[in-house]
Design a protein around this motif. Structure first.
Motif, PDB file in Angstrom:
ATOM      1  N   GLY A  40       0.824  -1.215   0.000  1.00 17.88           N
ATOM      2  CA  GLY A  40       0.000   0.000   0.000  1.00 17.88           C
ATOM      3  C   GLY A  40       0.851   1.255   0.000  1.00 17.88           C
ATOM      4  O   GLY A  40       0.519   2.240  -0.658  1.00 17.88           O
ATOM      5  N   GLY A  41       1.953   1.221   0.734  1.00 20.72           N
ATOM      6  CA  GLY A  41       2.878   2.353   0.718  1.00 20.72           C
ATOM      7  C   GLY A  41       3.476   2.577  -0.660  1.00 20.72           C
ATOM      8  O   GLY A  41       3.613   3.714  -1.119  1.00 20.72           O
TER       9      GLY A  41
ATOM     10  N   TYR B  51       2.048   1.727  -3.461  1.00 14.88           N
ATOM     11  CA  TYR B  51       0.940   2.216  -4.293  1.00 14.88           C
ATOM     12  C   TYR B  51       0.713   3.711  -4.078  1.00 14.88           C
ATOM     13  O   TYR B  51       0.520   4.464  -5.031  1.00 14.88           O
ATOM     14  N   VAL B  52       0.754   4.152  -2.826  1.00 12.71           N
ATOM     15  CA  VAL B  52       0.568   5.573  -2.522  1.00 12.71           C
ATOM     16  C   VAL B  52       1.686   6.400  -3.147  1.00 12.71           C
ATOM     17  O   VAL B  52       1.444   7.485  -3.688  1.00 12.71           O
ATOM     18  N   TYR B  53       2.918   5.891  -3.103  1.00 14.24           N
ATOM     19  CA  TYR B  53       4.044   6.574  -3.733  1.00 14.24           C
ATOM     20  C   TYR B  53       3.812   6.737  -5.229  1.00 14.24           C
ATOM     21  O   TYR B  53       4.024   7.811  -5.785  1.00 14.24           O
TER      22      TYR B  53
ATOM     23  N   GLU C  25       0.929   6.715  -6.858  1.00 17.23           N
ATOM     24  CA  GLU C  25      -0.173   7.641  -7.093  1.00 17.23           C
ATOM     25  C   GLU C  25       0.257   9.086  -6.876  1.00 17.23           C
ATOM     26  O   GLU C  25      -0.214   9.988  -7.570  1.00 17.23           O
ATOM     27  N   ASP C  26       1.164   9.303  -5.935  1.00 15.52           N
ATOM     28  CA  ASP C  26       1.676  10.652  -5.705  1.00 15.52           C
ATOM     29  C   ASP C  26       2.478  11.136  -6.908  1.00 15.52           C
ATOM     30  O   ASP C  26       2.399  12.312  -7.275  1.00 15.52           O
TER      31      ASP C  26
ATOM     32  N   SER D  39      -0.035  12.067  -9.526  1.00 16.90           N
ATOM     33  CA  SER D  39      -0.736  13.279  -9.111  1.00 16.90           C
ATOM     34  C   SER D  39       0.130  14.517  -9.328  1.00 16.90           C
ATOM     35  O   SER D  39      -0.378  15.578  -9.698  1.00 16.90           O
TER      36      SER D  39
END
Length: 172
Positions: A16-17, A19-21, A23-24, A27
């Motif tokens: 998940g970490g 994935y968040v990276y 997506e950032d 973005s």
């Protein structure tokens, strides 16, 4: 059984970490593209309406989303109040105040502020060429960011999985 559930939770969290990276990263490129869109709207409005800069910024602010809207409206208000002596100071101050939440990299923040130094120019031809140069430079920066995107996404995902596996091995 508890170790298995713990391992799955650790792996899920680290993936998940990653994935968040990823997506950032995506973005950030979207924020740069919208900044480019905003500047192209400003250029088009100046080019076709020849209105004063406060009206141009207010008009464009009505057509874009937050925080860009707040930034341009705040810049137009500060420009009409003439809190500072030069337009570039007003532009830089408002960019720092309203666009802080975009978390732009230092180079991109400087690029945005450079556009403000020429935006207060009174000559239409110089202003149009300068804005076109800014748009070309931001296109180049967006392309640079997009070039390395796929490899950084893969690396982010791999690091997420590998760090999870590493933690699982250490804790078991």
């Amino acid at each position: 059984m508890e170790k298995l559930i713990g391992g799955i939770l650790i792996l899920t969290a680290t993936c998940g970490g990653g994935y968040v990276y990823c997506e950032d990263l995506k973005s950030y490129i979207a924020r740069l593209r919208y900044l480019r869109y905003t500047m192209s709207l400003i250029r088009g409005e100046i080019r076709y309406s020849h209105a004063p800069l406060t009206e141009v910024l207010s008009g464009v602010a009505g057509r874009i989303r937050e925080p860009y809207r707040q930034w341009l409206a705040g810049t137009a208000r500060a420009l009409s109040d003439r809190e500072e002596s030069s337009f570039s100071r007003i532009w830089n101050k408002c960019a720092d105040r309203y666009l802080k939440q975009l978390r732009l990299k230092e180079a991109h923040s400087i690029l945005l502020k450079e556009a403000g130094t020429f935006l207060g120019s009174l000559e239409a031809d110089t202003l149009d060429r300068t804005l076109q140069m800014y748009l070309n430079r931001i296109d180049l920066e967006i392309e640079k960011q997009r070039e390395g995107l796929s490899s950084r996404i893969r690396i982010g995902r791999c690091i997420g999985v590998m760090s999870g596996l590493f933690l699982i091995v250490i804790l078991i």
